[in-house]
Design a protein around this motif. Structure first.
Motif, PDB file in Angstrom:
ATOM      1  N   ILE A  44      52.850  60.333 -58.693  1.00  0.00           N
ATOM      2  CA  ILE A  44      54.449  59.974 -59.257  1.00  0.00           C
ATOM      3  C   ILE A  44      54.943  61.428 -58.317  1.00  0.00           C
ATOM      4  CG2 ILE A  44      55.948  61.046 -60.573  1.00  0.00           C
ATOM      5  CD1 ILE A  44      53.307  59.754 -62.934  1.00  0.00           C
ATOM      6  N   THR A  48      58.126  59.921 -55.451  1.00  0.00           N
ATOM      7  CA  THR A  48      59.319  59.792 -55.691  1.00  0.00           C
ATOM      8  C   THR A  48      60.246  60.276 -54.773  1.00  0.00           C
ATOM      9  OG1 THR A  48      59.001  60.488 -58.169  1.00  0.00           O
ATOM     10  CG2 THR A  48      61.187  61.955 -57.628  1.00  0.00           C
ATOM     11  N   ALA A  59      60.804  54.393 -59.198  1.00  0.00           N
ATOM     12  CA  ALA A  59      59.762  55.366 -59.217  1.00  0.00           C
ATOM     13  C   ALA A  59      58.695  54.595 -59.852  1.00  0.00           C
ATOM     14  CB  ALA A  59      60.021  57.097 -59.124  1.00  0.00           C
ATOM     15  N   PRO A  60      59.339  54.674 -61.184  1.00  0.00           N
ATOM     16  CA  PRO A  60      58.678  53.524 -61.439  1.00  0.00           C
ATOM     17  C   PRO A  60      57.717  52.617 -62.055  1.00  0.00           C
ATOM     18  CG  PRO A  60      60.576  54.498 -63.338  1.00  0.00           C
ATOM     19  CD  PRO A  60      60.658  54.671 -61.907  1.00  0.00           C
ATOM     20  N   LEU A  63      55.136  52.970 -59.030  1.00  0.00           N
ATOM     21  CA  LEU A  63      53.868  52.998 -60.072  1.00  0.00           C
ATOM     22  C   LEU A  63      53.749  52.209 -60.586  1.00  0.00           C
ATOM     23  CD1 LEU A  63      52.353  55.888 -60.272  1.00  0.00           C
ATOM     24  CD2 LEU A  63      53.839  56.105 -62.240  1.00  0.00           C
TER      25      LEU A  63
END
Length: 278
Positions: A44, A48, A59-60, A63
């Motif tokens: 993460i 980021t 970002a998510p 991921l």
């Protein structure tokens, strides 16, 4: 795989429910391809800082893509194992519901505490204490105004460079064998020439330190890949040894993700270098 998001050692223990010894072994050997809760914060942070920018959505999403990629590699390696060293007739998956009984709360708590908590903690302590002493000695013994930790990182530089990393990153992963959570603190400890591990929650300050020591987005990508695919932590290795009863399978469980990670990092770095992007 789902249990391994919490802890790879728990994921290995969870493989007991698989009836077929062959398929249970495949699941154990590929278990560490799933990022545990010690690696997820690292993923993460890097995503980021180097890839998401100021986007709260990217970002998510990135991921999720990384996790899906780990699933894909897990399935590919499982297929490879089933056709090579673990060839055999695949068995059908049987899920049998146990008879309903009144739960024995005391027995469940005691067994859960002993089997899943105390044993895992004892295995962690068996490696964590000697590793902590080793890290302390390496950071406090100096040769020509440089700690042994910094000298080792310098010696590992030529080995790490073809994979898009530096000696500090590789040494941090090696010394982070007891727990993945200490990889970034170890890196900061070496970059900042400290004698103790450094925790940093501020992404801006962390990004500044990493870029000041030569990190680019290609370095971050190689770090991401190797964080995703490298040797299991000490507790997971001890659990694999206990579950398989074989040192040979334990060694293979270490070599398999490490070889995969190094191969992917090498391919990525060399490709970027050819394109002039590294």
């Amino acid at each position: 795989m789902c249990m391994s998001f919490g802890c790879n050692a728990a994921g290995v223990t969870g493989c007991r429910i698989i009836e077929s010894p062959r398929e249970r072994l495949i699941a154990i050997l590929t278990n560490s391809f799933t990022p545990c809760n010690g690696r997820l914060p690292i993923l993460i942070a890097i995503l980021t800082m180097f890839f998401a920018g100021n986007s709260s959505f990217l970002a998510p999403f990135l991921l999720l893509l990384v996790i899906l990629f780990s699933f894909f590699v897990t399935l590919m390696v499982s297929k490879l194992l089933s056709q090579t060293v673990l060839r055999g007739m695949p068995s059908s998956f049987i899920l049998e519901l146990p008879p309903y009984r009144c739960p024995q709360v005391g027995k469940i708590l005691i067994r859960s505490l002993l089997d899943r908590t105390v044993f895992v903690l004892l295995r962690a302590v068996m490696v964590a204490a000697p590793a902590g002493l080793l890290i302390w000695l390496l950071s406090h013994i100096f040769v020509n105004d440089q700690s042994l930790l910094q000298l080792l990182a310098w010696l590992l530089n030529p080995l790490a460079t073809p994979f898009g990393m530096d000696g500090v990153i590789l040494l941090a992963f090696l010394l982070g064998w007891p727990a993945n959570e200490i990889v970034i603190p170890l890196m900061l400890m070496m970059y900042l020439s400290n004698t103790s591990m450094v925790e940093m929650d501020n992404y801006t300050a962390l990004y500044s330190i990493l870029t000041a020591h030569g990190w680019t987005w290609s370095t971050a990508a190689a770090f991401l890949l190797f964080s995703l695919f490298h040797w299991p932590c000490s507790t997971t290795c001890l659990t694999i040894k206990k579950e398989t009863g074989s040192m040979a399978w334990t060694i293979l469980a270490v070599v398999l993700p490490t070889f995969t990670g190094l191969l992917l990092c090498f391919f990525l770095h060399q490709s970027l270098s050819l394109l002039g992007l590294a």
